[in-house]
Structures are given as C-alpha cells and as structure tokens.
Design an enzyme around this catalytic site. Sequence first.
Site, short mmCIF file in Angstrom:
data_model
loop_
_atom_site.label_atom_id
_atom_site.label_comp_id
_atom_site.label_asym_id
_atom_site.label_seq_id
_atom_site.Cartn_x
_atom_site.Cartn_y
_atom_site.Cartn_z
N GLY A 139 4.30 -11.49 6.49
CA GLY A 139 3.93 -10.09 6.28
C GLY A 139 5.10 -9.13 6.32
O GLY A 139 4.92 -7.93 6.28
N LYS A 142 8.22 -9.21 -2.24
CA LYS A 142 8.61 -7.95 -1.62
C LYS A 142 10.04 -7.62 -2.00
O LYS A 142 10.90 -8.52 -2.02
CB LYS A 142 8.47 -8.06 -0.10
CG LYS A 142 7.06 -8.41 0.35
CD LYS A 142 6.09 -7.27 0.09
CE LYS A 142 4.69 -7.63 0.59
NZ LYS A 142 3.78 -6.46 0.50
N ASP A 171 6.87 -5.64 -5.00
CA ASP A 171 6.24 -4.65 -4.11
C ASP A 171 7.32 -4.01 -3.24
O ASP A 171 7.94 -4.69 -2.44
CB ASP A 171 5.20 -5.37 -3.25
CG ASP A 171 4.41 -4.42 -2.36
OD1 ASP A 171 4.75 -3.22 -2.30
OD2 ASP A 171 3.45 -4.89 -1.71
N GLU A 177 4.93 -2.33 -7.30
CA GLU A 177 3.92 -1.78 -6.38
C GLU A 177 4.56 -0.82 -5.39
O GLU A 177 5.65 -1.06 -4.90
CB GLU A 177 3.31 -2.99 -5.66
CG GLU A 177 2.07 -2.71 -4.89
CD GLU A 177 1.40 -4.01 -4.47
OE1 GLU A 177 1.42 -5.00 -5.25
OE2 GLU A 177 0.90 -4.06 -3.33
N GLU A 237 -2.65 0.69 -1.90
CA GLU A 237 -2.82 0.02 -0.61
C GLU A 237 -2.86 1.02 0.54
O GLU A 237 -3.53 0.81 1.54
CB GLU A 237 -1.66 -0.95 -0.43
CG GLU A 237 -1.52 -1.55 0.92
CD GLU A 237 -0.31 -2.49 0.99
OE1 GLU A 237 0.03 -3.11 -0.04
OE2 GLU A 237 0.29 -2.61 2.07
N ASP A 264 -7.26 -0.48 -0.64
CA ASP A 264 -7.35 -1.18 0.63
C ASP A 264 -8.75 -0.90 1.16
O ASP A 264 -9.07 0.23 1.52
CB ASP A 264 -6.29 -0.68 1.61
CG ASP A 264 -6.36 -1.45 2.92
OD1 ASP A 264 -5.52 -2.33 3.14
OD2 ASP A 264 -7.28 -1.17 3.73
N HIS A 269 -5.89 -4.61 -2.64
CA HIS A 269 -4.97 -5.09 -1.62
C HIS A 269 -5.71 -6.06 -0.71
O HIS A 269 -6.81 -5.78 -0.24
CB HIS A 269 -4.44 -3.91 -0.80
CG HIS A 269 -3.67 -4.34 0.42
ND1 HIS A 269 -4.06 -4.04 1.70
CD2 HIS A 269 -2.54 -5.07 0.53
CE1 HIS A 269 -3.19 -4.55 2.55
NE2 HIS A 269 -2.26 -5.18 1.87
N ALA A 270 -5.07 -7.20 -0.42
CA ALA A 270 -5.67 -8.12 0.55
C ALA A 270 -4.55 -8.75 1.37
O ALA A 270 -3.46 -8.19 1.46
CB ALA A 270 -6.53 -9.16 -0.14
#
Lengths: 430, 430
Positions: free
Chosen positions: A22, A220, A248, A274, A301, A324, A351-352
């Site tokens: 994450g 990312k 993103d 993103e 998000e 989100d 978004h998940a």
Amino acid sequence: MTTVTDFETLDVRFETSALLDGSDAMNPDPDYSAAYLRVSTDAPDGLEGHSFVFTIGRGNDVQVAAIEAVAHRVIGRDVEAILDDLGGFWREFVHDSQLRWLGPEKGVMHMAIGAVVNAFWDLKAKRAGLPLWQLLARMTPEQLVDLVDFRYLSDALTRDDALAILRAAEPGRADREAELLRTGYAGYTTTPGWLGYPDEKLRRLAREAVDEGFQQIKLKVGDRLEDDVRRLGIARAEVGPDIRIAIDANQRWDRDQAIKWIHALEPFDLAWVEEPTSPDDVLAHAAIARAVAPVRIATGEHGMSRVLFKQLLQADAAAIVQIDSTRVAGVNENIAILLLAAKFGVPVCPHAGGVGLCEAVQHFSMFDFVAVSGTQEGRMIEYTKHLHEHFVAPVELVGGRYRAPLAPGIGMEMLPESLRAHVFAEAALA
Amino acid sequence: MTTVTDFETLDVRFETSALLDGSDAMNPDPDYSAAYLRVSTDAPDGLEGHSFVFTIGRGNDVQVAAIEAVAHRVIGRDVEAILDDLGGFWREFVHDSQLRWLGPEKGVMHMAIGAVVNAFWDLKAKRAGLPLWQLLARMTPEQLVDLVDFRYLSDALTRDDALAILRAAEPGRADREAELLRTGYAGYTTTPGWLGYPDEKLRRLAREAVDEGFQQIKLKVGDRLEDDVRRLGIARAEVGPDIRIAIDANQRWDRDQAIKWIHALEPFDLAWVEEPTSPDDVLAHAAIARAVAPVRIATGEHGMSRVLFKQLLQADAAAIVQIDSTRVAGVNENIAILLLAAKFGVPVCPHAGGVGLCEAVQHFSMFDFVAVSGTQEGRMIEYTKHLHEHFVAPVELVGGRYRAPLAPGIGMEMLPESLRAHVFAEAALA
C-alpha cells in the site's frame, strides 16, 4: 415492527506498513484500517447490519467516534421504517441542520453517516436474501431515484434524467445479470506496483498478474521521475505491449509539474494517470487533462461528495471516475455518482484494495452494468491481494475477473475472529 | 527549553436555538458551540494556549474527539521548537500520511488540526505580549511566507508572488497600524436579519443598527421568496438608500434557482449575495456570478481549504471572500487565503458571529490591512451581538467599527466560569 436495539463500533487496524504493502508517493506507510459498525435489532431473524469506513491508520479512532455519534441516534428506531425509506434516512442525517456544519457533505462526519446508512443497507439485503448488487438491480427506476438526493445536482442531472437512464437500461437487465453470473466483471491489479517494493518484486508480481489473467496493472509513481521511468520500463518489458499499465500519483504534483511529469512518462503507453494533484482541485484536473490529452486522467479515490464528482464531469476533468465507496455517504451516494457518470458517458472504475474495499465496490460496478450504464466497456474493478481472508464472503477472482458475489448483504462483514484479533491496541503500533 | 505538559478539551454549547438567534434557511436551530482546547506547558510564565473550533451543536463531541486525537500527539514536545516553526508544525499534521486520508484538508480532522495549531499561536502571541494581528504584522515577509504551504497553490500563487505582495505592503505598515489604533476597522451587522425573527424585530433591529453606526446590514433569505421580498422591503424602508444591505442564502439553492431568485431580489440594491448554493460548487458559483452580474457573489463561510478558495478566485466565482477562521486549519491557512485574495485583488470580509468568531477574525482583517492588502476599501468584519460576554477580551465596537484589540493572544480564550457553566450535558438539550 422491529426495533434497532444496539450497535457496536470497533477500531480495527492491520499493520500493513511493516511490509510496505500500500505504499505510494503520499502514503509511505499505511496501516489499513476499518472504523467498523455492527447494528442489531430485536427481529427474530437475528440478522445484523455490518459496515465500515476504510481508513489508513491514525485517526481511525476519530472516525469510530463519529460513527458512534450518528449510530447512537438510531437506537430504538423502527427498522422497517428505515429500510423502507433509505433515501429519507440518508437525507435526515446528511442534511441535519447542526451536523452539516462539520462538513457539509465531506470528511469524517460524512463518512460516518455513510457507515450508518450502509449498515442498514446490509440488513436490507440480508433480509431480502440477496447480494447488494442484485437487490439494487431488481429495484424499479422510481425506487432507485428515490434513494438519490438531487440537491445541487440539478444543473447536471435531474430526477427525470436519472429516470430516463435507468429506464433505458431496464430491457436488458435479465440478460446482463445472467452474463455477470456466467463471466463476472474485469478486475485490474495494483498488487505489483507499490512504491516501496524493490524492482525484483515489481518484476515478479507483474509477471504473476499477467499469468493470473489480468489485462491491466497499475504502478504508483510521483516520488522520483528517474525511478518512475525505470520501474515503468521494467513493468512494460515484463507484461509486453498488450497488457495495459495505469499509473497513480496519489496527489503528489502541482498542476504544471503534473503536466511535465506525465509528458515524460507518456512513451510507456499509459492506460490512465490517477490523482495527479489535489483531489479537490477541479480546475487543475481540467487543465491537466487538456494539456496531456490523449492521455486520460482518472480521479475520485478522495472525491468527497457527489458535488465534487459533478464538477469533475462538467469540467471534463476526469475520463475515468474512481469512487471510494466508503468515502462518500453510503450506497445512496454511490448510486448518485454512478448516475452522474452515466449521464456524462464516463466509465466508473471504483477505488478498491485497502481492507474490504474489493468486497464492497464489486456490488456497485455490477449494479452499474445491469441497471445503469448497461456496459462493461472500459470498466474494471481495482484489485489487490491484501486482507480478503478476514471477510465472511471474500471476493473470488477467476482469470483476472471478479465472480459475481452471491452471499446476501453488502459484503463488508468481517469474521468475528478477525475483528477480535485486530482491534487496535495503541501500544501495538506506537 | 520548556515542554508541553497537558491539554484539556471541553464540549461547550449555548442554547441559542431557543431564541432563533442564528436562524437561517439551512440552519433553523443552531446551538452555537465551541470544541474548546487549552494547552499548558511547564514554562514558569504559566501561560496557556487557548483555541476552539466553532460548530452549531450536534457533532461538537466528535469535533472534540478529533482535537483530542491531535493534541495527544504534542504532549511532551519542546514548546520553543514548535513556536519557532509553526509552518513546519502545520505541515506535520496536515500532511500526516495517515491522518490525511480522513480529509485530506477538509472537515472534522482539518478543523481539529487548526485548533491545535491555533493554541500554539495563542501561546506565541501571549509570550510576545501582543495581539495576534500585531504579532503577524511585525513579522518579516520571509517569516510570513514560511508559515504558508504553497503545495497545490503554485498555479495561482507562488512563494515569490506572496513575498512580492508582502514586500509591497511593508513601507506603509507603521502608518496603517497607527490608523487602525486610531479609527479601527469597519464592521457590518447580521443581528437584524435572522430568518426566524418576526418583522417587528427585524424593523427594530435594523433601525438600531443604523443608530449604532453600521454602514451595512445583512439579511438571511432563501426560504420563501415572498417573505424575502417583504423583509427586504421592510429593511430597505427602515435603513434608507445609503446603508448597504447584503443577503445570505446559506446554500439553499441549486444553480438555476439561485439565478432566478437573485434576479427577483436585485431591485433592493444588494451589497452582495452570500452562499447561493453548495459551498463546494466552484463551477455553479462561477455560473451564478456571471448570470447575476453586476450583483456580487460572496462565499467562503463553509470553504474547506486554501485549494477551494484558490479555485473560487481563479474562476471569478467570488467577488467577496468570507473565510471562516476555525474551518480552515488555523492561522497559517487564514494567511494563505488572505494572500490568495490579495493576489486576485478580491476583498476578504471574514465570516463571524457564532460564538467567539468576532473575537478571532478581527485579527486577520487587521493583519491584512497592515501587512497584506494594505487597504480597508470594500472590506468589513461581520458582527453579531451574541455571546461576547463569555470571552476574556470581548470585541469592542464604536460607531459600527471594531476597535483594534490590544490583549495579547489570538482572542479565543473564554472565561473559566463561562466554560464551566456551558459544558455540554446531553440532557440539557435533548
């Protein structure tokens, strides 16, 4: 008549920061968390409504306090009256003349209202014996628009517009539901792309994603340009030219910086870019989108409300809408945003990831396919591998596609033993 | 070195709803409240930092919980290190990688950060023996820009732009400070105009406002057009053609409804029209402003952050900027918005009233006059009569003008006996 008898809140946190799962340019060390709510009634069926607000660690206690403040006000209320008018229930809290000062319609209090609304959606779906997506997809257009608050939307979407969209999708509902049950809904995976992963892990996970059948991965970016170039090179070499790669930036850039950075990464054939800048900056998103076209901008998000999404769509600032599901106020506002996106012909790719978001958002994409947009074209549900084992009905993917969930409810119920094991003790993370 | 030793939070509420003070089209029954914070240190001076977030009742407990969560993290910290770098202190919390999920930069968590930042501003001003406006107006341009976070602002205001604005105002600082001390700063009053007041009370209070020397009054509108027409007629007849009348719709309308309603009220010679629609809707405000020109649109009382104000200014959506000083994150973000407004040449007339907002916002307008915009042209500070008696240093008005406050601090400290008497007991308002 049955009555709301009790509720329980829990501050549930997972130490995901230890593994850099994450990690991105703005969130180097998230601890995926849930401000969790369980509502019970005196109905003989013993059914409970479960929901949560997803957060990434610190502050989850404040989110829990906000949920408690809202949930406290439903104790003793008539359950059937709530379930029969979830549109009115939503408006009662979102437009509460004193609570709205704390937003209005944004942040901690808005998310708390969403959690309480969602707990009753969970109860409604369980009573109907249906997963949320099917419950919604079997409601009439009139019932669906009654759930939506059109205040502040009417310059872009009226009740009549929404009815027209839903009625146009009615004839094909049964066929599309059958198709969903047969072939599911495309996922894309962010699992390879966390910023904190070493190159070898990126390479291995990108290959695994392709092997698993995903047609799109996401990386990312936004910390150091030379790292982004190197990592995108690795990923593109590994997945080949046919698998889409989205990136993103997680709000890392200012407007002009975003434009330059995206131009530098454009050669890697980007599926979308993103969150290039502040999620609240409609005008900057619109300027970036114009400057980098045909590269497409995705955002949402951190989109706080239907009013923000309306503006992003009006300004051509987002080519992909990424709700989100626990940031906006519950099922009702998710429906409002799906309708807005349908009006503007823009795909929603929710978004998940996090904890439980995959379990939650699949319902909205599937409802959208059956009863709103009527298409899966250009649409996918985000997927990451984390934490599914904690849910009563974890998502199932086959060949990179989400299978349609069949368990009654909204998908947010966690296993009692997981809740117990991960209730936050401050010392554990300090 | 001294250390932060303790803090206390209090949920303070006043039963203003009983008198319909503060009633408007969206807030029929506010209970003016303060989520109050007191920070203490082990310094021998015994000085404490006092601040609050203003709310209107329900949810004040949640705001208190959020302030506690942030304040908890400053216990044991070096006071001088904080006071010497309040810009860094602001960034530490606003950009906290986990807390920002709960906003980012909006709502309950953002306001909580503002309260903690402000408590240290209060301490800094008290240690300097200066009221906040003077403390700020005596800082160098470089010190002031160090307080501001230019992330997401650079497409409208860079650090260099801000420095240029502040340097241009430097030569006249001493003269303007002397002028302020001599003649104060214009106020305008909302006291006559609450929607819940009967016509006779409106008439009497409008006359009193003129007698007291105010050059502008404000009326709440937006519930029923015929009531607005009648009440504006009464007010205009009572105050005559030379006193300005502003109106405030408190977000009641959708875009096109706002345009129609404002056209209907235009004959009453409106000083401005405040909050015509959703405070987050930059595009609708811009469309309304274009459609009703030369009538001027004012907004900002619910403006969540510098990113929103930046967009309102970029889109020509607001001709008057009305910061709510405890909604954005503390002194630092108030300064950022003052600088943005100065860059665009738009006057700031801060939102006040409630409880303690007059005491707080006067500092920002006076700082703006001395060191930022350098002018009082078209600028006023809102005033209402409520609840000043609860403050250690209540505002003083003479002839409708705020006198420059001289008490050291940021003006938010309440009397201990008022705090004790109004700590919220849920039963009292239930």
